[in-house]
Design a protein around this motif. Sequence first.
Motif, PDB file in Angstrom:
ATOM      1  N   TYR A  50      -5.810  38.098  -2.159  1.00  0.00           N
ATOM      2  CA  TYR A  50      -6.718  39.074  -1.549  1.00  0.00           C
ATOM      3  C   TYR A  50      -7.274  40.070  -2.561  1.00  0.00           C
ATOM      4  O   TYR A  50      -8.439  40.455  -2.495  1.00  0.00           O
ATOM      5  N   VAL A  51      -6.437  40.481  -3.507  1.00  0.00           N
ATOM      6  CA  VAL A  51      -6.833  41.552  -4.417  1.00  0.00           C
ATOM      7  C   VAL A  51      -7.883  41.095  -5.425  1.00  0.00           C
ATOM      8  O   VAL A  51      -8.926  41.749  -5.590  1.00  0.00           O
ATOM      9  N   PHE A  52      -7.638  39.988  -6.096  1.00  0.00           N
ATOM     10  CA  PHE A  52      -8.503  39.645  -7.222  1.00  0.00           C
ATOM     11  C   PHE A  52      -9.855  39.066  -6.826  1.00  0.00           C
ATOM     12  O   PHE A  52     -10.844  39.322  -7.531  1.00  0.00           O
ATOM     13  N   PRO A  53      -9.981  38.336  -5.719  1.00  0.00           N
ATOM     14  CA  PRO A  53     -11.339  38.036  -5.260  1.00  0.00           C
ATOM     15  C   PRO A  53     -12.125  39.297  -4.921  1.00  0.00           C
ATOM     16  O   PRO A  53     -13.329  39.381  -5.170  1.00  0.00           O
ATOM     17  N   ALA A  54     -11.415  40.331  -4.381  1.00  0.00           N
ATOM     18  CA  ALA A  54     -12.078  41.596  -4.073  1.00  0.00           C
ATOM     19  C   ALA A  54     -12.438  42.368  -5.337  1.00  0.00           C
ATOM     20  O   ALA A  54     -13.391  43.151  -5.356  1.00  0.00           O
ATOM     21  N   ALA A  55     -11.663  42.145  -6.415  1.00  0.00           N
ATOM     22  CA  ALA A  55     -11.910  42.847  -7.681  1.00  0.00           C
ATOM     23  C   ALA A  55     -12.809  42.059  -8.623  1.00  0.00           C
ATOM     24  O   ALA A  55     -13.080  42.499  -9.738  1.00  0.00           O
ATOM     25  N   GLN A  56     -13.293  40.923  -8.179  1.00  0.00           N
ATOM     26  CA  GLN A  56     -14.020  40.001  -9.051  1.00  0.00           C
ATOM     27  C   GLN A  56     -15.260  40.631  -9.684  1.00  0.00           C
ATOM     28  O   GLN A  56     -15.523  40.466 -10.875  1.00  0.00           O
ATOM     29  N   CYS A  57     -16.021  41.355  -8.879  1.00  0.00           N
ATOM     30  CA  CYS A  57     -17.248  41.965  -9.405  1.00  0.00           C
ATOM     31  C   CYS A  57     -16.948  43.092 -10.390  1.00  0.00           C
ATOM     32  O   CYS A  57     -17.524  43.160 -11.470  1.00  0.00           O
ATOM     33  N   GLU A  58     -16.016  43.967  -9.996  1.00  0.00           N
ATOM     34  CA  GLU A  58     -15.710  45.124 -10.838  1.00  0.00           C
ATOM     35  C   GLU A  58     -15.147  44.712 -12.192  1.00  0.00           C
ATOM     36  O   GLU A  58     -15.476  45.303 -13.224  1.00  0.00           O
ATOM     37  N   LEU A  59     -14.283  43.696 -12.190  1.00  0.00           N
ATOM     38  CA  LEU A  59     -13.638  43.263 -13.426  1.00  0.00           C
ATOM     39  C   LEU A  59     -14.362  42.104 -14.100  1.00  0.00           C
ATOM     40  O   LEU A  59     -13.917  41.633 -15.148  1.00  0.00           O
ATOM     41  N   HIS A  60     -15.460  41.629 -13.476  1.00  0.00           N
ATOM     42  CA  HIS A  60     -16.247  40.513 -14.001  1.00  0.00           C
ATOM     43  C   HIS A  60     -15.369  39.283 -14.224  1.00  0.00           C
ATOM     44  O   HIS A  60     -15.380  38.651 -15.291  1.00  0.00           O
ATOM     45  N   LEU A  61     -14.604  38.936 -13.188  1.00  0.00           N
ATOM     46  CA  LEU A  61     -13.673  37.818 -13.281  1.00  0.00           C
ATOM     47  C   LEU A  61     -14.347  36.510 -12.902  1.00  0.00           C
ATOM     48  O   LEU A  61     -15.105  36.445 -11.933  1.00  0.00           O
ATOM     49  N   THR A  62     -14.073  35.468 -13.664  1.00  0.00           N
ATOM     50  CA  THR A  62     -14.469  34.125 -13.271  1.00  0.00           C
ATOM     51  C   THR A  62     -13.351  33.526 -12.419  1.00  0.00           C
ATOM     52  O   THR A  62     -12.223  34.049 -12.369  1.00  0.00           O
ATOM     53  N   SER A  63     -13.649  32.418 -11.763  1.00  0.00           N
ATOM     54  CA  SER A  63     -12.615  31.749 -10.962  1.00  0.00           C
ATOM     55  C   SER A  63     -11.450  31.322 -11.846  1.00  0.00           C
ATOM     56  O   SER A  63     -10.276  31.372 -11.439  1.00  0.00           O
ATOM     57  N   TYR A  64     -11.751  30.904 -13.062  1.00  0.00           N
ATOM     58  CA  TYR A  64     -10.691  30.493 -13.987  1.00  0.00           C
ATOM     59  C   TYR A  64      -9.787  31.683 -14.323  1.00  0.00           C
ATOM     60  O   TYR A  64      -8.559  31.542 -14.383  1.00  0.00           O
ATOM     61  N   GLU A  65     -10.370  32.870 -14.515  1.00  0.00           N
ATOM     62  CA  GLU A  65      -9.566  34.066 -14.823  1.00  0.00           C
ATOM     63  C   GLU A  65      -8.732  34.489 -13.618  1.00  0.00           C
ATOM     64  O   GLU A  65      -7.598  34.962 -13.781  1.00  0.00           O
ATOM     65  N   ILE A  66      -9.267  34.317 -12.405  1.00  0.00           N
ATOM     66  CA  ILE A  66      -8.464  34.593 -11.209  1.00  0.00           C
ATOM     67  C   ILE A  66      -7.263  33.652 -11.168  1.00  0.00           C
ATOM     68  O   ILE A  66      -6.145  34.052 -10.828  1.00  0.00           O
ATOM     69  N   GLY A  67      -7.513  32.386 -11.531  1.00  0.00           N
ATOM     70  CA  GLY A  67      -6.408  31.437 -11.606  1.00  0.00           C
ATOM     71  C   GLY A  67      -5.359  31.852 -12.625  1.00  0.00           C
ATOM     72  O   GLY A  67      -4.157  31.730 -12.388  1.00  0.00           O
ATOM     73  N   LEU A  68      -5.796  32.397 -13.763  1.00  0.00           N
ATOM     74  CA  LEU A  68      -4.849  32.864 -14.781  1.00  0.00           C
ATOM     75  C   LEU A  68      -4.032  34.049 -14.285  1.00  0.00           C
ATOM     76  O   LEU A  68      -2.847  34.174 -14.627  1.00  0.00           O
ATOM     77  N   LEU A  69      -4.645  34.921 -13.486  1.00  0.00           N
ATOM     78  CA  LEU A  69      -3.901  36.041 -12.906  1.00  0.00           C
ATOM     79  C   LEU A  69      -2.814  35.529 -11.963  1.00  0.00           C
ATOM     80  O   LEU A  69      -1.700  36.064 -11.926  1.00  0.00           O
ATOM     81  N   ASN A  70      -3.147  34.500 -11.184  1.00  0.00           N
ATOM     82  CA  ASN A  70      -2.135  33.876 -10.336  1.00  0.00           C
ATOM     83  C   ASN A  70      -1.031  33.260 -11.181  1.00  0.00           C
ATOM     84  O   ASN A  70       0.166  33.392 -10.880  1.00  0.00           O
TER      85      ASN A  70
END
Length: 527
Positions: A50-70
Amino acid sequence: MGKLDSGPLGGATFDDAVRLTGFGRFHYESILVCSLCVLIIGFQNGLSAYVFPAAQCELHLTSYEIGLLNVAFLAGGTVSCFFWGILADLYGRRKVLIGTHLANGSVTILCALSPYTTSIVLCRFLNGFLIGGPGSIIFPYFAEFQPPKFRNKTSCYCGLFFTLSWLILPLLAHLILPLSISYNLGGVFVVSPWRLFMVVIGIPEILVGLWFVRMPESPKYYAAVGKVDKSLGILKKMYAANTGRNKDDFPVKYLKSESKIQTTNYENNISCERKVIRILKTVLSQIKSLYQPPLRFTTVLMCSIMFTNMFGMFGLGMWLPELFVRFERYQALHPDSTISVKELASLFTEDASEACQSFFDNAVINNTVAMGVTSLVFNFASCIAVGLVNIRSVTMVALVLGGGSAGSIYWMTSSVQNLIVSCIFQATMITANMTIAGIGVELFPTTVNGIAVCLILFSGRIGAVLSNILFGYLVDSYCGVAVLVVSVVVFLGGLLCLFIPSDNNNRGLASESSNVGVSVISDRQFR
C-alpha cells in the motif's frame, strides 16, 4: 537456586503446574498482547503493498524499484531467520520481544521521515530483520503460558490475527492515503499521506513493545535453562492473577523432572562468547543431521513446499493491490471495455507523466477488504477442518486451489473476475502457510524440530525474495508470464504434498530431550 525435583509432596510437572494456575485475567492479557504482536507482524508484511505504490510519484519509483523495496524487507527476514532463535535462548524471549518491537517501531517512523529512496530501502531491510524476532518467537512464548487443554485452540485463534491484519491494513489505507496532505518541510521532504500511514503503523508497535515490559518471561524457558525458582515464581503470579488468591496459596511447591537432565552447576562463569560458539556449532550440527537419512527426504520436501507457498504468497500476493489499481484505472478510462492481465501490463507505462499521476479508488480498497474477509473466514474454517481431516490434506487442497486460481488470473478480463480469483488465491496461500509449519513440527524429532522449522521458513523466504524480483522485473512488460510462473510453482507445491509421510517414523532419529525444553534452541542441550 531450586532444582527440578521428583519428590512426592507438592510437586507437579510443568504442564500440570500451568494447568493449576487456572485460566483467567493473566491469560486474557497474554492473549491480547500476543495477538496484537501478531497483528503488527501482519502489518509489516503487508505494508509495502500500500505504501510504495502511493509513494511512487513522490519518490519517482519504477515498478522494479518497488519490487526491490519488497525484496529488502523479505531479505531482512531471511538474514535473521536463525539469529533471533539463538538470541532468545541466550537472553530469553521477553527481552527479544521488547527490544525488537521498540526498535522496529522506531525504524518504521524513521522510514516515514526519510527523504531518499536508498535510506528507505535500508529501513525496510531493518524492518524485515527486526520483525523476524517476534515472528520467530511470539508463538512459542504465547503457547508456553497456556494450559495444555487450551494451548492448540488459543494458538490457532491467535494466529488468525495475522490474517486480520490484512483486513485492517486496507481499511487504514482507505482512511489515510486519500487525504490531501502535502507540506514541504524545508525542501528536505514532503509530509504526505503515505508517510502518515507509516507513522500510524509504527506507533502501535512501540506501544506493544512497552506492554511486553510488564509481561513476565516464559516460565517454560526458565525451567528449561535450570532457573526453576524463577519459573515457579512466575507460575505463582499467574495463579494469583487468575484466581485472585494469594500467590503463596499456589499448590505446587516444586517442579518435577520429566527427563533425566543434569542440572547441577549450571550457573558458572562461562562467557557469553563461548555460549554463542557452542550454540552455533550445535545449530550447524542439527542442520547437518536434517540432511542425513532418515530426515533428508522430509527436510528437502518440506523446504520445497514452503518455498512454493511463499513464492506465491509474497510474490503475486504483494502485487495484487497494484493489479487492482491498474484494472480500476483502465475501467475508469474505458467503462465499456475489457482487458486481460497480459494486455494490462504495459498500459500505463507508455506515458510516463500519466503513469505518475496519483490514483486512488475506493473500489481498490473494497477489493482488498474482500480478500481479507475471505482469508479470515477460510482460515477460521481450516482451524476447524484440521481437527476433522488430515492436516496434510488441508495443505494440499489449499496449494492446488491457490495454483489454479493464480493461473486463472491470466485470463481474467475484468476487476470483478480478478477479485474472485484473488480472494481464493490469498485465502488458500495464507491457510497453507499456517499448516506447513505445523506439519514440520509433527514430522521432525523434538531435538531438531525447532531448527527444522527455522530452515523451512528460511526456504520460504528465499522463495518470497525471488518471486518479488521476478514481479518487479516483469510486471510492466510480461506480467502474464510472472502470473503463470507463480501458478505453476504453487501447483507443484500442492502435488509435492502427496509425498508427505503419513506417519511419525521420522521421529526415530533422536529421543526427546525434555518435555519442558525450549521450543527453539535451548542452551541446556549443549551442556
